[in-house]
Each structure stands twice: as C-alpha cells, then as structure tokens.
Design an enzyme around this catalytic site. Structure first.
Site, PDB file in Angstrom:
ATOM      1  N   HIS A  22       0.831  -1.206   0.000  1.00 62.54           N
ATOM      2  CA  HIS A  22       0.000   0.000   0.000  1.00 62.54           C
ATOM      3  C   HIS A  22       0.870   1.262   0.000  1.00 62.54           C
ATOM      4  CE1 HIS A  22      -4.073  -1.789   0.983  1.00 62.54           C
ATOM      5  NE2 HIS A  22      -3.254  -2.812   1.117  1.00 62.54           N
ATOM      6  N   ASP A 116      -5.730   6.112   1.853  1.00 60.27           N
ATOM      7  CA  ASP A 116      -5.933   4.734   1.408  1.00 60.27           C
ATOM      8  C   ASP A 116      -7.398   4.347   1.572  1.00 60.27           C
ATOM      9  OD1 ASP A 116      -5.876   1.775   1.381  1.00 60.27           O
ATOM     10  OD2 ASP A 116      -3.712   1.985   1.581  1.00 60.27           O
TER      11      ASP A 116
END
Length: 463
Positions: A22, A116
């Site tokens: 990520h 995110d």
C-alpha cells in the site's frame, strides 16, 4: 490573503495503510506530485518509522508518523487482525487529527488529504478540517467493483450461483472473485475493511486508481458515471517508465532487507531468458504441502530459478532442497524485485499475483505464471490470463486445493518454450509499451495527475 497563498505550494497529506504493497504506490504517486510543484507529506506509523528504511531524492518530500496503537511492534504486536483494525481505526484517527493540527500550527497547513481506501475514517477528518479529499485504491477496479456491489447490497452473499456478471467486467466464476467474497465468512475482519472502503466514498472529491486507463477502461468508464475517477498508475519508479524523475530508481521504502548483490551477481551469470523468478510477496503464507509442490515443480522443470522465501517461511522448504538444487537455483529471503524483473536473464515470473507484482511484471514485459493465494489475487490472475493475455494460471487440484508439481512444471515450460509463451511474451511487450505511454508526458495517467494538480491549486489559491 491571496498573495500569501500564492507564495506557498499546495500541501497534500498522503495516508497509506501501513503495509509495503500500500505504501509503495502511494509514495510513488507523491513523487509525481512533488515533481509537479506540490508539497507532499507521507504519513507512516511510529513502528514503521523506526523499523523501516525510507529514502527519497527529492528534498521537499516530508515523512511524518502517527500511532496505530502498537508503536513497538505494529501488526504483529496486535496479535490478531481484529485487534489491530479496531485499535488503529480509533487511535490512528486521533493521532492523524493531532498531526494535521501540528502541521497547521507550524505554518504548513494541509490543503488535501489523499487516503488509502482501507482508511475511510480519514475522509471524516478531511471534512472536519475543510480539506479536499481523494481516496486512493491499491487494487484493480474490477476488484473494487465487486466490493462496491457488496457494500451497496447489489451482490448478495453467500453467492447463489456459479458465475457473477457485473458492469464492465468479464464473466467471473465464483473462484475468480476476491477470496473474502468467494469464501464468505472466511476472513470477517478483512471482509469488513474491504467492503467498508465504499461506506462513504461518495463524499470524496476524487477517486484514484493505481492503474492506467487502457488496462480496465470498461469498468473505469462505468465507475466514472458516479465518481470523479482518475487513473494515476502505473506507480513504478520513474527509471522503469518515463525516466522523467531524476534519481527515482526505487520505491524509497524497504520493510525487508533485500539481498541485492547476491541476486544480481547470480543473475548476471545466466543466459538471456533462462531464469524463472519466484515470489509470493510480503504477506502470503504458503502451506507446507504447497511449498513442497512448488519446490519439486521447479526442480522438475530443470530451469534456473531465483526463489524469494521469507525467513518466516524457510522452514517449509523440503529438507535438503537447497543443497540438491544449488546448481540450478538460488533461494533468498528478499530481493530487489524491480531490478530482478528488468534483468535480461529472467524468462518468466511465478507469483501469488498481488497487484503490485502484476503491474511490475506488466510494465517490464515479463510473462507470468500465476498462483493466487487469497484476497484479490484470483481476480488479478483471471485478468492476467484471460483479459490481458500475458500469463497462464497454475490451477489447483479439486481434492485439496493445491497446485501440484506437475502443473507447476507444465506452466513454466508453457511460458518458457511453448506456443502460449510466445503469445504471452508478445502481449507482455504490448502492455509494457502502453504502460509507459500512459505515464509519459501527455499520457492518460499523466494528464489525470496534471488535472488534479490544477484543480487543487485553483481551489486552494482562488481569490
């Protein structure tokens, strides 16, 4: 006031979920913003800031840390996914709020929050502080579409049939859906995290996807009907794509220590296209029996192989395997994957099919043998073989669900020497060129990043 605003750069805070898969793409996206005149601050956790190596050649890229509630050990300290998620979602929100206030007090107010998709609570903070917001998804649009349909009650679980048809997607077998959906109830915490990405997405100003438009244009077009969608990938270091960002040769973060010298020296002694590169990523835990089947499949293929086996997984290797295959293989705990995939000795990539690995292989023109383990990987594998055509799936048996050594051997041979391999290599090169064009000046992703910067600046510095 307008004159004061004009004197400073727009400031974007980037908040990834604290895992390498990520952080890397969001970090790379941040580098693109810096190159276009935006001030960027990357947010990591206290534990990762102490235990990882962050480096970036651009002097204006700042890194700040927030607490996830487990400052001494991160995810492992939590003991379970449920404990980690509950604590991080609570402690992280308060810690991020304090950071935003601290930045404002120090003369660096945040204008936009890029967060995110795993962290929908970050959007609430953006709204609270009057900041612009963009949610950043690190999985395929196809995968996100599945979770969106579940979130909105448009896909009922458990699934009643054997196939699923969704707008803009190929017909998917249940086994080709993300594992949290296909095996409903198997990972309740992560199922909730992934489905809840869409709990408040309608409130975000922009929706970013870590792909380039040409890769999934049908589903991107469908999603663009109700969100302000921007494809901003591929998010690889610039030297592997357009080479416009000086000294951008790696991601800039390493949660594991790569064996760079050993790997590259070993590869340099092998003929062009002769090596099978094998890696199951930073998180997948491969079953002991499956590890054994992969090992003997590699040995049976009789090709050179470079296999990344994390230290925590080494005990699963068959006894004496390394000694018995030393003439053909090298096993390491971690390697510089981009450097490896770009090496001329690599012939194919046997992988768990995490999206970052897929995009890296695609951008470097390397055909893939896919062996998905969990999460989004089965959907990615479906696209690699049937949609993009630059790989083959190593399918498990029906009895225990393991990919047997004969299949591993067969798939490797198919790509390295068979007719399917010729076609896969041709398609891999095609997609490699399209990926580069997307991020080149004026390409689809580059235009989107420019548009974001222009819109951000116009709203921040309006009179």
């Amino acid at each position: 006031m307008a004159q004061e605003n004009k004197a400073r750069k727009a400031h974007v805070l980037i908040v990834p979920y604290p895992a390498q898969g990520h952080i890397n793409p969001m970090f790379q996206f941040g580098k693109r913003l810096v190159a276009k005149g935006v001030k960027v601050t990357l947010v990591t956790t206290v534990f990762l800031s102490k235990s990882s190596t962050f480096s970036d050649p651009t002097s204006s890229f700042d890194i700040q840390a927030i607490s996830d509630g487990f400052d001494e050990g991160g995810y492992d300290q939590a003991g379970s996914a449920d404990a980690y998620v509950r604590t991080f979602w609570s402690v992280g929100s308060k810690s991020l709020e304090s950071l935003i206030k601290k930045l404002a007090d120090s003369g660096h107010p945040v204008d936009a929050l890029v967060y995110d998709g795993f962290l929908p609570w970050a959007l609430d903070l953006a709204k609270q502080f009057g900041m612009l917001s963009a949610v950043f998804f690190t999985q395929l649009c196809a995968v996100n579409s599945v979770y969106y349909h579940v979130n909105r009650g448009l896909l009922q679980l458990p699934l009643p049939g054997t196939n699923v048809s969704l707008p803009g997607l190929p017909l998917l077998e249940v086994s080709e859906l993300p594992s949290y959906v296909a095996l409903y109830g198997s990972y309740p915490t992560w199922f909730d995290v992934l489905v809840n990405q869409f709990s408040n997405v309608d409130g975000a100003d922009w929706v970013f996807f870590n792909i380039f438009y040409e890769l999934e244009k049908e589903v991107v077009d469908w999603m663009s009907k109700f969100w302000k969608v921007m494809t901003v990938g591929p998010t690889l270091p610039s030297m592997y794509l357009d080479k416009r960002l000086e000294n951008d040769e790696d991601y800039g973060i390493n949660l594991f220590k790569p064996k760079t010298g050993i790997c590259m020296s070993w590869l340099s002694g092998k003929p062009k296209g002769s090596v099978v590169y094998v890696s199951f990523g930073s998180m997948a835990e491969v079953d002991v029996e499956q590890m054994r089947e992969v090992a003997w499949g590699l040995k049976g293929s009789n090709y050179y192989f470079l296999w990344v086996v994390r230290e925590s997984e080494e005990a699963k290797l068959p006894k004496d395997f390394i000694e018995e295959t030393w003439e053909k293989g090298l096993v390491v705990s971690w390697c510089p994957q981009l450097e490896v995939l770009s090496h001329e000795s690599i012939g194919c990539f046997l992988t768990h099919c995490g999206l970052n690995s897929v995009i890296e292989a695609l951008c470097l023109g390397v055909p893939m043998v896919t062996m998905p383990q969990w999460s989004d990987q089965s959907t990615n594998a479906k696209h690699v073989e049937d949609v993009w055509g630059f790989g083959v799936r190593a399918r498990p048996d029906d009895e225990k669900g393991f990919v047997r050594r004969e299949i591993v051997d067969h798939c490797i041979r198919e790509l390295m020497e068979g007719e399917k391999g010729i076609e896969a290599k041709k398609n891999a090169i095609k997609w490699k060129n399209m990926a580069k064009e997307a991020i080149d000046e004026g390409g689809s992703s580059d235009k989107n990043i420019d548009q974001f910067v222009i819109e951000l600046s116009n709203q921040v510095f309006q009179f």
